[in-house]
Design an enzyme around this catalytic site. Structure first.
Site, PDB file in Angstrom:
ATOM      1  N   ASN A  54       0.812  -1.213   0.000  1.00  0.00           N
ATOM      2  CA  ASN A  54       0.000   0.000   0.000  1.00  0.00           C
ATOM      3  C   ASN A  54       0.849   1.268   0.000  1.00  0.00           C
ATOM      4  OD1 ASN A  54      -2.014  -1.847   0.108  1.00  0.00           O
ATOM      5  ND2 ASN A  54      -2.685  -1.385   2.205  1.00  0.00           N
TER       6      ASN A  54
ATOM      7  N   HIS B 102     -17.385  36.309 -30.801  1.00  0.00           N
ATOM      8  CA  HIS B 102     -18.559  35.613 -31.379  1.00  0.00           C
ATOM      9  C   HIS B 102     -18.264  35.078 -32.780  1.00  0.00           C
ATOM     10  CE1 HIS B 102     -20.809  37.647 -28.121  1.00  0.00           C
ATOM     11  NE2 HIS B 102     -20.083  38.690 -28.471  1.00  0.00           N
TER      12      HIS B 102
ATOM     13  N   SER C 220      -6.849  12.430 -49.127  1.00  0.00           N
ATOM     14  CA  SER C 220      -8.104  11.691 -49.096  1.00  0.00           C
ATOM     15  C   SER C 220      -8.025  10.587 -50.132  1.00  0.00           C
ATOM     16  CB  SER C 220      -9.258  12.643 -49.418  1.00  0.00           C
ATOM     17  OG  SER C 220     -10.359  11.905 -49.920  1.00  0.00           O
TER      18      SER C 220
ATOM     19  N   LYS D 125      -7.628  16.998 -51.755  1.00  0.00           N
ATOM     20  CA  LYS D 125      -7.619  17.238 -50.311  1.00  0.00           C
ATOM     21  C   LYS D 125      -6.241  17.150 -49.662  1.00  0.00           C
ATOM     22  CE  LYS D 125     -10.801  17.576 -47.791  1.00  0.00           C
ATOM     23  NZ  LYS D 125     -11.850  16.620 -47.436  1.00  0.00           N
TER      24      LYS D 125
ATOM     25  N   GLU E 267      -6.334  17.986 -36.019  1.00  0.00           N
ATOM     26  CA  GLU E 267      -7.650  17.429 -35.661  1.00  0.00           C
ATOM     27  C   GLU E 267      -7.512  16.385 -34.550  1.00  0.00           C
ATOM     28  OE1 GLU E 267     -10.201  16.469 -39.224  1.00  0.00           O
ATOM     29  OE2 GLU E 267      -8.443  17.278 -40.223  1.00  0.00           O
TER      30      GLU E 267
HETATM   31  N1  ARG Z   1      -1.356  -3.447  -7.523  1.00  0.00           N
HETATM   32  C1  ARG Z   1      -1.829  -2.742  -6.383  1.00  0.00           C
HETATM   33  C2  ARG Z   1      -2.268  -1.328  -6.774  1.00  0.00           C
HETATM   34  O1  ARG Z   1      -1.983  -0.918  -7.821  1.00  0.00           O
HETATM   35  C3  ARG Z   1      -0.752  -2.642  -5.361  1.00  0.00           C
HETATM   36  C4  ARG Z   1      -1.234  -2.502  -3.968  1.00  0.00           C
HETATM   37  C5  ARG Z   1      -1.921  -3.729  -3.555  1.00  0.00           C
HETATM   38  N2  ARG Z   1      -2.247  -3.712  -2.185  1.00  0.00           N
HETATM   39  C6  ARG Z   1      -3.106  -4.585  -1.641  1.00  0.00           C
HETATM   40  N3  ARG Z   1      -3.342  -4.478  -0.403  1.00  0.00           N
HETATM   41  N4  ARG Z   1      -3.693  -5.502  -2.372  1.00  0.00           N
HETATM   42  O2  ARG Z   1      -2.906  -0.653  -6.030  1.00  0.00           O
END
Ligand code: ARG
Length: 474
Positions: free
Chosen positions: A126, A172, A293, A299, A306
């Site tokens: 995490n 405008h 084109s 063209k 674009e």
């Molecule tokens: N692949 C996960 C993400 O992108 C990584 C973190 C995963 N953490 C967990 N507790 N499963 O968020």
């Protein structure tokens, strides 16, 4: 797109055995769930940041006495080899190992044994993924800052040659007042300059270290987060572990910056398309930015412009996607956050390629001065100048406005420009008009008169060119 080539993924039916959290589980994950939950197909792009983060974390663990010097040496050696393998394409990414983090960690353990298993001490995926994304994005921000400067330079250099090139300014989409082509281009320079300011601001808030937040609550190991931050070039550490692992507002801000910038690009692209059309005929684009084109031999289509306009749609869409992704998430980390990567990657790739190609294309614009000037002469663009002239002769502005409206009506009926009305005709409308009106009704007279700071007078525009050149130097 400039994303790295994506190596094929291997899938191993007995794969569950390799999952880092598998001891608790009594049945294997289905192939579909595996494919649905894995991110390695796209997040392998974070590998450099992942390895840099691991190296900094390991060095700190050793300095704090959490792992031994031998472990650190093994980790360094293993990660060095892994970096080489990824770079030369021999690294085998495995779907069953879910993401970039577990793929690299599993390979490290295969290469160096227990030291690889110790690397994750005091860390969670995490805080690891939050760190990786921030590190990666910081690098991309620095590249984008250079590209934004390049875009501005291309516009400034084109402007430098056209402070005296008159075109109609519009409101405008109706001819309003004469402006110089340089002045018009410099309006976009201002927009991109503000985009660059926004980007620098996003960088500050991106550049804070989540690592040390661990899963969500912090960790019981004696980590030195400040030293990891210094090693990785972060300006500071995230001060709340729950916030560190869960919020992605830096990605939202970046995405908002990118959407605004792409909207600016899109407006410019739209004007380029219009200017290049036969109806305007203000500019020509080099052949290499156009396509033909298959059915209409005459063209030459401004496809690059674009597409730049069209690609703004996906970048704006990614902002909406990311906002929606974040909106319903309770603290702290949720797997939803894995969905931040593809929109972020595509935003970076799209914006980088678009800025590159637009800067190049602007550098290759041929300006058709005469056509611009002819268009400026058509729509009574100097009517305001005539009114201002009358005000200077003592008439209240509202009366002047009305007198000029009459003059325009007569000119329209006769199918001529204001400058083509005789002095007698003008004097019949408003006796204060004298022979000196002639200079006022020319395009260049009109331009020169608007010499307020930020106005279209050539002296002001050239001063702006100089200011931008100095700002963008280096
Ligand atoms: N692949 C996960 C993400 O992108 C990584 C973190 C995963 N953490 C967990 N507790 N499963 O968020």
């Amino acid at each position: 797109m400039s994303s790295e080539p994506q190596p094929a993924l291997s899938t191993d039916p007995l794969a569950n055995k390799q999952q880092a959290w598998s001891a608790l589980f009594s049945e294997p994950m289905s192939q579909l769930v595996q494919r649905y939950t894995a991110s390695v197909g796209f997040d392998q792009r974070l590998w450099r940041a992942d390895i840099a983060g691991s190296l900094a974390h390991a060095a700190m663990l050793q300095a704090q006495g959490v792992i031994g010097a031998g472990d650190l040496a093994d980790i360094r050696r293993g990660l060095g080899q892994i970096a080489q393998e990824i770079e030369n394409g021999s690294f085998v990414w495995k779907l069953e190992l879910e993401d970039v983090h577990l793929n690299i960690e599993a390979r490290l353990t295969a290469l160096v044994g227990d030291a690889g298993k110790r690397l994750h001490t005091g860390r969670s995926r995490n805080d690891q993924v939050a760190t990786d994304v921030r590190l990666w994005l910081r690098g991309e921000i620095d590249t984008l800052a250079l590209l934004l400067a390049g875009m501005q330079r291309a516009l400034v250099e084109l402007a430098a040659a056209h402070a005296d090139t008159v075109m109609p300014g519009y409101t405008h989409m109706q001819v309003a007042q004469p402006v110089s082509f340089a002045h018009h281009l410099l309006a976009y320079v201002e927009m991109f300059a503000r985009d660059a300011e926004r980007l620098a601001d996003v960088r500050r808030r991106t550049n804070r270290l989540p690592l040390g937040a661990a899963a969500l609550a912090g960790t019981s190991y004696p980590l030195d987060r400040e030293s990891v931050a210094r090693t990785l070039g972060f300006e500071g550490v995230c001060q709340n572990s729950l916030d560190a692992v869960s919020d992605r507002d830096f990605a939202l801000e970046f995405s908002a910056f990118a959407a605004i910038c792409m909207v600016h690009v899109s407006r410019l692209a739209e004007e380029i398309v219009l200017w290049m059309s036969q109806n305007f005929g203000f500019i020509d684009l080099a052949d290499r930015y156009c396509t033909g084109s298959s059915i209409m031999p005459q063209k030459r289509n401004p496809d690059v412009a674009e597409l730049a306009r069209g690609k703004s749609g996906r970048v704006v869409g990614h902002l909406m996607g990311l906002l929606t992704l974040m909106k319903g998430q309770p603290l702290t980390y949720n797997k939803d956050n894995q969905e931040d990567k593809e929109p972020l990657f595509d935003t970076v790739d799209t914006l980088a390629d678009t800025l590159r190609i637009m800067a190049e294309m602007v550098g290759g614009i041929t300006v058709k001065k005469e056509a611009m000037e002819r268009a400026a002469l058509k729509g009574y663009a100097t009517a305001t100048d005539l009114a201002d002239y009358l005000v200077k002769k003592g008439l209240p502005f509202r009366d002047a406005h009305e007198a000029v409206a009459h003059a325009v009506k007569i000119a329209l009926q006769r199918g001529v420009d204001l400058a083509e009305l005789s002095l007698a005709e003008l004097q019949a409308l408003q006796p204060r008009i004298e022979a000196d009106v002639a200079a006022v009704l020319t395009l260049r007279g009109s331009l020169a008169a608007r010499s307020v700071l930020g106005g279209t007078a050539p002296v002001q525009v050239l001063a702006q060119v100089a200011r931008h050149r100095a700002r963008l130097a280096g």
